[in-house]
Scaffold this motif. Structure first.
Motif, PDB file in Angstrom:
ATOM      1  N   PRO A 118      23.946 -27.920  51.352  1.00  0.00           N
ATOM      2  CA  PRO A 118      24.952 -28.821  50.782  1.00  0.00           C
ATOM      3  C   PRO A 118      24.638 -29.313  49.367  1.00  0.00           C
ATOM      4  O   PRO A 118      25.455 -30.010  48.769  1.00  0.00           O
ATOM      5  CB  PRO A 118      24.968 -29.986  51.772  1.00  0.00           C
ATOM      6  CG  PRO A 118      23.618 -29.982  52.392  1.00  0.00           C
ATOM      7  CD  PRO A 118      23.173 -28.546  52.426  1.00  0.00           C
ATOM      8  N   PHE A 119      23.466 -28.949  48.847  1.00  0.00           N
ATOM      9  CA  PHE A 119      23.079 -29.282  47.465  1.00  0.00           C
ATOM     10  C   PHE A 119      22.500 -28.006  46.856  1.00  0.00           C
ATOM     11  O   PHE A 119      21.324 -27.920  46.533  1.00  0.00           O
ATOM     12  CB  PHE A 119      22.032 -30.403  47.456  1.00  0.00           C
ATOM     13  CG  PHE A 119      22.423 -31.592  48.290  1.00  0.00           C
ATOM     14  CD1 PHE A 119      23.353 -32.509  47.839  1.00  0.00           C
ATOM     15  CD2 PHE A 119      21.863 -31.789  49.551  1.00  0.00           C
ATOM     16  CE1 PHE A 119      23.719 -33.609  48.613  1.00  0.00           C
ATOM     17  CE2 PHE A 119      22.213 -32.881  50.326  1.00  0.00           C
ATOM     18  CZ  PHE A 119      23.142 -33.793  49.862  1.00  0.00           C
ATOM     19  N   VAL A 120      23.322 -26.995  46.669  1.00  0.00           N
ATOM     20  CA  VAL A 120      22.856 -25.627  46.424  1.00  0.00           C
ATOM     21  C   VAL A 120      22.135 -25.433  45.091  1.00  0.00           C
ATOM     22  O   VAL A 120      21.305 -24.544  44.971  1.00  0.00           O
ATOM     23  CB  VAL A 120      23.997 -24.610  46.616  1.00  0.00           C
ATOM     24  CG1 VAL A 120      24.957 -24.601  45.442  1.00  0.00           C
ATOM     25  CG2 VAL A 120      23.444 -23.243  46.903  1.00  0.00           C
ATOM     26  N   GLY A 121      22.448 -26.236  44.080  1.00  0.00           N
ATOM     27  CA  GLY A 121      21.739 -26.087  42.809  1.00  0.00           C
ATOM     28  C   GLY A 121      21.805 -24.667  42.283  1.00  0.00           C
ATOM     29  O   GLY A 121      22.885 -24.098  42.134  1.00  0.00           O
ATOM     30  N   VAL A 122      20.660 -24.042  42.034  1.00  0.00           N
ATOM     31  CA  VAL A 122      20.620 -22.704  41.453  1.00  0.00           C
ATOM     32  C   VAL A 122      20.778 -21.599  42.488  1.00  0.00           C
ATOM     33  O   VAL A 122      20.749 -20.421  42.153  1.00  0.00           O
ATOM     34  CB  VAL A 122      19.340 -22.468  40.626  1.00  0.00           C
ATOM     35  CG1 VAL A 122      19.269 -23.450  39.464  1.00  0.00           C
ATOM     36  CG2 VAL A 122      18.103 -22.558  41.490  1.00  0.00           C
ATOM     37  N   GLY A 123      20.928 -21.943  43.753  1.00  0.00           N
ATOM     38  CA  GLY A 123      21.250 -20.952  44.768  1.00  0.00           C
ATOM     39  C   GLY A 123      20.086 -20.277  45.458  1.00  0.00           C
ATOM     40  O   GLY A 123      20.263 -19.225  46.076  1.00  0.00           O
ATOM     41  N   SER A 124      18.905 -20.844  45.417  1.00  0.00           N
ATOM     42  CA  SER A 124      17.738 -20.206  46.041  1.00  0.00           C
ATOM     43  C   SER A 124      17.936 -19.971  47.538  1.00  0.00           C
ATOM     44  O   SER A 124      17.577 -18.912  48.053  1.00  0.00           O
ATOM     45  CB  SER A 124      16.482 -21.039  45.813  1.00  0.00           C
ATOM     46  OG  SER A 124      16.206 -21.118  44.438  1.00  0.00           O
ATOM     47  N   ALA A 125      18.536 -20.939  48.226  1.00  0.00           N
ATOM     48  CA  ALA A 125      18.767 -20.764  49.664  1.00  0.00           C
ATOM     49  C   ALA A 125      19.738 -19.617  49.922  1.00  0.00           C
ATOM     50  O   ALA A 125      19.552 -18.827  50.855  1.00  0.00           O
ATOM     51  CB  ALA A 125      19.290 -22.057  50.288  1.00  0.00           C
ATOM     52  N   LEU A 126      20.765 -19.491  49.091  1.00  0.00           N
ATOM     53  CA  LEU A 126      21.736 -18.410  49.263  1.00  0.00           C
ATOM     54  C   LEU A 126      21.115 -17.054  48.961  1.00  0.00           C
ATOM     55  O   LEU A 126      21.405 -16.060  49.635  1.00  0.00           O
ATOM     56  CB  LEU A 126      22.958 -18.644  48.378  1.00  0.00           C
ATOM     57  CG  LEU A 126      23.744 -19.919  48.648  1.00  0.00           C
ATOM     58  CD1 LEU A 126      24.953 -20.004  47.728  1.00  0.00           C
ATOM     59  CD2 LEU A 126      24.152 -20.016  50.101  1.00  0.00           C
ATOM     60  N   LEU A 127      20.275 -17.014  47.962  1.00  0.00           N
ATOM     61  CA  LEU A 127      19.563 -15.781  47.648  1.00  0.00           C
ATOM     62  C   LEU A 127      18.684 -15.370  48.831  1.00  0.00           C
ATOM     63  O   LEU A 127      18.663 -14.199  49.228  1.00  0.00           O
ATOM     64  CB  LEU A 127      18.723 -15.982  46.390  1.00  0.00           C
ATOM     65  CG  LEU A 127      18.160 -14.757  45.722  1.00  0.00           C
ATOM     66  CD1 LEU A 127      19.230 -13.743  45.387  1.00  0.00           C
ATOM     67  CD2 LEU A 127      17.409 -15.162  44.456  1.00  0.00           C
ATOM     68  N   ALA A 128      18.000 -16.334  49.433  1.00  0.00           N
ATOM     69  CA  ALA A 128      17.182 -16.056  50.620  1.00  0.00           C
ATOM     70  C   ALA A 128      18.051 -15.596  51.785  1.00  0.00           C
ATOM     71  O   ALA A 128      17.655 -14.699  52.536  1.00  0.00           O
ATOM     72  CB  ALA A 128      16.376 -17.292  51.002  1.00  0.00           C
ATOM     73  N   CYS A 129      19.231 -16.171  51.933  1.00  0.00           N
ATOM     74  CA  CYS A 129      20.161 -15.720  52.985  1.00  0.00           C
ATOM     75  C   CYS A 129      20.501 -14.247  52.778  1.00  0.00           C
ATOM     76  O   CYS A 129      20.470 -13.454  53.715  1.00  0.00           O
ATOM     77  CB  CYS A 129      21.445 -16.539  52.952  1.00  0.00           C
ATOM     78  SG  CYS A 129      21.295 -18.192  53.611  1.00  0.00           S
ATOM     79  N   ASN A 130      20.830 -13.899  51.567  1.00  0.00           N
ATOM     80  CA  ASN A 130      21.198 -12.520  51.263  1.00  0.00           C
ATOM     81  C   ASN A 130      20.045 -11.564  51.508  1.00  0.00           C
ATOM     82  O   ASN A 130      20.242 -10.445  51.982  1.00  0.00           O
ATOM     83  CB  ASN A 130      21.696 -12.403  49.830  1.00  0.00           C
ATOM     84  CG  ASN A 130      23.048 -13.049  49.643  1.00  0.00           C
ATOM     85  OD1 ASN A 130      23.711 -13.404  50.608  1.00  0.00           O
ATOM     86  ND2 ASN A 130      23.448 -13.230  48.416  1.00  0.00           N
ATOM     87  N   MET A 131      18.838 -11.990  51.188  1.00  0.00           N
ATOM     88  CA  MET A 131      17.669 -11.133  51.361  1.00  0.00           C
ATOM     89  C   MET A 131      17.301 -10.952  52.837  1.00  0.00           C
ATOM     90  O   MET A 131      16.572 -10.029  53.182  1.00  0.00           O
ATOM     91  CB  MET A 131      16.492 -11.715  50.588  1.00  0.00           C
ATOM     92  CG  MET A 131      16.719 -11.689  49.081  1.00  0.00           C
ATOM     93  SD  MET A 131      15.513 -12.632  48.137  1.00  0.00           S
ATOM     94  CE  MET A 131      14.041 -11.681  48.446  1.00  0.00           C
ATOM     95  N   THR A 132      17.820 -11.833  53.706  1.00  0.00           N
ATOM     96  CA  THR A 132      17.483 -11.786  55.133  1.00  0.00           C
ATOM     97  C   THR A 132      18.705 -11.540  56.022  1.00  0.00           C
ATOM     98  O   THR A 132      18.657 -11.795  57.218  1.00  0.00           O
ATOM     99  CB  THR A 132      16.783 -13.094  55.557  1.00  0.00           C
ATOM    100  OG1 THR A 132      17.650 -14.200  55.286  1.00  0.00           O
ATOM    101  CG2 THR A 132      15.467 -13.281  54.828  1.00  0.00           C
ATOM    102  N   SER A 133      19.803 -11.088  55.436  1.00  0.00           N
ATOM    103  CA  SER A 133      21.041 -10.749  56.155  1.00  0.00           C
ATOM    104  C   SER A 133      21.640 -11.923  56.921  1.00  0.00           C
ATOM    105  O   SER A 133      22.085 -11.796  58.055  1.00  0.00           O
ATOM    106  CB  SER A 133      20.796  -9.576  57.115  1.00  0.00           C
ATOM    107  OG  SER A 133      20.337  -8.457  56.405  1.00  0.00           O
TER     108      SER A 133
END
Length: 167
Positions: A15-30
């Motif tokens: 909910p505070f995505v900032g630069v998107g590190s969590a989303l990048l990790a999501c993408n890297m782990t399907s």
């Protein structure tokens, strides 16, 4: 954290995505990622970072988590590192970007009054954070998890147990 607390194709919210590190990790782990942030500049940076991923099933929302979380379906996991109460506005010069011993400085997130980092007092910060996280918890599926990544910091030149307050 994402691999530990979710299965492939699980739905993860920051909910505070900032630069998107969590989303990048999501993408890297399907995993399917949802990120929300108030700051359009950070949203654009997150979009740019996430677009280079092979598995790109993310939603990046520019808006107020206090409102946007209500619009979401159930999630499996929340992982976030929330904006810290006003510490980025001080002259501590931030992190060592270049891994040297010299601090480089970082900018605070926004001037937006809805931003956690811009709350008038630490109590106001905790109150707004708890309101947002209550909405997040209500979106977690039964058996879902939440990780909040933060560290303690000083308020009025006194070290505070921020982790304890958040818990």
């Amino acid at each position: 954290l994402i691999e530990l607390f979710t299965k492939k194709k699980g739905i993860v919210l920051d909910p505070f995505v900032g630069v998107g590190s969590a989303l990048l990790a999501c993408n890297m782990t399907s995993r399917d990622g949802i990120g929300i942030d108030l700051n359009p500049q950070y949203i654009e940076l997150a979009k740019k970072r996430v677009s280079v991923s092979l598995f790109n099933k993310t939603s990046i929302i520019c808006g107020d988590s206090l409102i946007e979380v209500d619009k979401l379906n159930k999630i499996d996991y929340c992982v976030t590192s929330p904006p810290y109460f006003s510490i980025l506005k001080h002259n501590g010069l931030g992190v060592r970007e270049d891994k040297s011993q010299f601090r480089q400085g970082i900018e605070y997130y926004s001037e937006d009054s809805r931003d956690l980092g811009n709350q008038g007092s630490f109590f106001d910060f905790l109150l707004l954070f708890s309101k947002i996280m209550k909405k997040v918890f209500n979106k977690l599926r039964k058996g879902g998890y939440c990780s909040i990544v933060l560290s303690d910091f000083t308020i009025n030149k006194q070290e505070e147990n921020i982790t304890g307050y958040i818990i």
